[in-house]
Design a protein around this motif. Structure first.
Motif, PDB file in Angstrom:
ATOM      1  N   VAL A 294       0.852  -1.177   0.000  1.00 11.75           N
ATOM      2  CA  VAL A 294       0.000   0.000   0.000  1.00 11.75           C
ATOM      3  C   VAL A 294       0.894   1.235   0.000  1.00 11.75           C
ATOM      4  N   LEU A 295       0.549   2.181  -0.863  1.00 18.23           N
ATOM      5  CA  LEU A 295       1.293   3.429  -0.967  1.00 18.23           C
ATOM      6  C   LEU A 295       0.465   4.524  -0.297  1.00 18.23           C
ATOM      7  N   GLY A 296       1.006   5.104   0.755  1.00 16.51           N
ATOM      8  CA  GLY A 296       0.363   6.253   1.368  1.00 16.51           C
ATOM      9  C   GLY A 296       0.770   7.504   0.616  1.00 16.51           C
ATOM     10  N   VAL A 297      -0.207   8.203   0.017  1.00 13.19           N
ATOM     11  CA  VAL A 297       0.106   9.333  -0.865  1.00 13.19           C
ATOM     12  C   VAL A 297      -0.474  10.628  -0.309  1.00 13.19           C
ATOM     13  N   ALA A 298       0.141  11.742  -0.689  1.00 14.62           N
ATOM     14  CA  ALA A 298      -0.311  13.051  -0.227  1.00 14.62           C
ATOM     15  C   ALA A 298      -1.729  13.335  -0.692  1.00 14.62           C
ATOM     16  N   SER A 299      -2.048  12.881  -1.911  1.00 13.18           N
ATOM     17  CA  SER A 299      -3.402  12.996  -2.444  1.00 13.18           C
ATOM     18  C   SER A 299      -3.583  11.909  -3.497  1.00 13.18           C
ATOM     19  N   PRO A 300      -4.827  11.423  -3.693  1.00 13.63           N
ATOM     20  CA  PRO A 300      -5.071  10.320  -4.636  1.00 13.63           C
ATOM     21  C   PRO A 300      -5.027  10.779  -6.094  1.00 13.63           C
ATOM     22  N   ASN A 301      -3.849  11.163  -6.528  1.00 19.28           N
ATOM     23  CA  ASN A 301      -3.670  11.640  -7.903  1.00 19.28           C
ATOM     24  C   ASN A 301      -3.781  10.486  -8.898  1.00 19.28           C
ATOM     25  N   LYS A 302      -3.917  10.838 -10.157  1.00 17.57           N
ATOM     26  CA  LYS A 302      -3.972   9.810 -11.198  1.00 17.57           C
ATOM     27  C   LYS A 302      -2.624   9.093 -11.310  1.00 17.57           C
ATOM     28  N   TYR A 303      -2.695   7.843 -11.741  1.00 17.19           N
ATOM     29  CA  TYR A 303      -1.499   7.011 -11.823  1.00 17.19           C
ATOM     30  C   TYR A 303      -1.521   6.197 -13.116  1.00 17.19           C
ATOM     31  N   ARG A 304      -0.412   5.574 -13.419  1.00 22.15           N
ATOM     32  CA  ARG A 304      -0.316   4.627 -14.531  1.00 22.15           C
ATOM     33  C   ARG A 304       0.592   3.481 -14.109  1.00 22.15           C
ATOM     34  N   VAL A 305       0.533   2.374 -14.859  1.00 20.94           N
ATOM     35  CA  VAL A 305       1.463   1.261 -14.639  1.00 20.94           C
ATOM     36  C   VAL A 305       2.232   1.022 -15.928  1.00 20.94           C
ATOM     37  N   VAL A 306       3.503   0.632 -15.780  1.00 18.60           N
ATOM     38  CA  VAL A 306       4.374   0.366 -16.928  1.00 18.60           C
ATOM     39  C   VAL A 306       5.092  -0.951 -16.661  1.00 18.60           C
TER      40      VAL A 306
END
Length: 214
Positions: A188-200
């Motif tokens: 689990v990644l705790g993030v500052a805000s739930p911004n958009k993401y991608r996978v590569v």
């Protein structure tokens, strides 16, 4: 005559001494050449261990996309992959800051990529075995779940020793493993805000990169 004989004997002894020194010198040079030829080379295993350093992308292709914008998603990302050789063993996890996003890389031993499922969750994060709540910094939690995967070997020894860290990147603040049980590995990644993401997906070695926009 006596003085002449003495002089000749001195010359002969001096020449012999020089020859002996040259022979010893040549022998040492030859041994040095052999030693240089068979000098031990750095262990490739030791070199590969440098790739497990936290907060750094150490493989050249992991910097791919630094100057590239991407749309990304805030929804669910899932891809099913058949793992033929039992399980895909996780061997390293890295995190790093890039120009417009933060990246986490999950590396696996062998060529097979396991099934993966990513989504932002809004319930308290829990350890899969104990059910204990796991605290995270930030305002969002991105769960990255791998099926047919392990982060330990057949003897139960962990293959990812650093199972939680606080990289404190612009977006990614915490990174913790919450499950390594019954062929399922979850981070689990705790993030500052739930911004958009991608996978590569990356090859040689097999890796899944998760990029979260800044």
């Amino acid at each position: 005559m006596k003085r002449l004989m003495t002089l000749l004997l001195t010359v002969v002894l001096t020449s012999f001494g020089c020859a002996g020194n040259n022979t010893a010198s040549n022998t040492n040079a030859a041994q040095g050449g052999e030693n240089a030829r068979y000098a031990p080379t750095p262990s490739p295993i030791a070199a590969s261990n440098q790739n497990t350093v936290a907060n750094r992308s150490t493989l050249p292709d992991e910097s791919t996309g630094d100057a590239t914008e991407f749309d990304g998603t805030a929804g669910i990302t899932e891809k099913k992959n058949a793992v033929i050789k039992n399980v895909a063993r996780m061997s390293a996890v890295r995190s790093a800051r890039h120009a417009s996003y933060d990246r986490v890389v999950f590396e696996f031993a062998g060529a097979e990529m396991p099934t993966y499922h990513l989504e932002y969750i809004n319930t308290p994060v829990q350890q899969c075995g104990s059910g204990n709540t796991v605290p995270f910094a930030g305002d969002g939690w991105l769960e990255v779940r791998f099926s047919d995967s392990q982060a330990h070997d057949g003897s139960g020894n962990v293959t990812i020793a650093d199972r939680e860290r606080s990289p404190n990147l612009p977006v990614i603040k915490d990174l913790k493993i919450t499950c390594d049980f019954e062929s399922e590995v979850t981070w689990v990644l705790g993030v500052a805000s739930p911004n958009k993401y991608r996978v590569v997906e990356l090859k040689n070695p097999t890796r899944l990169a998760v990029d979260i926009k800044n």
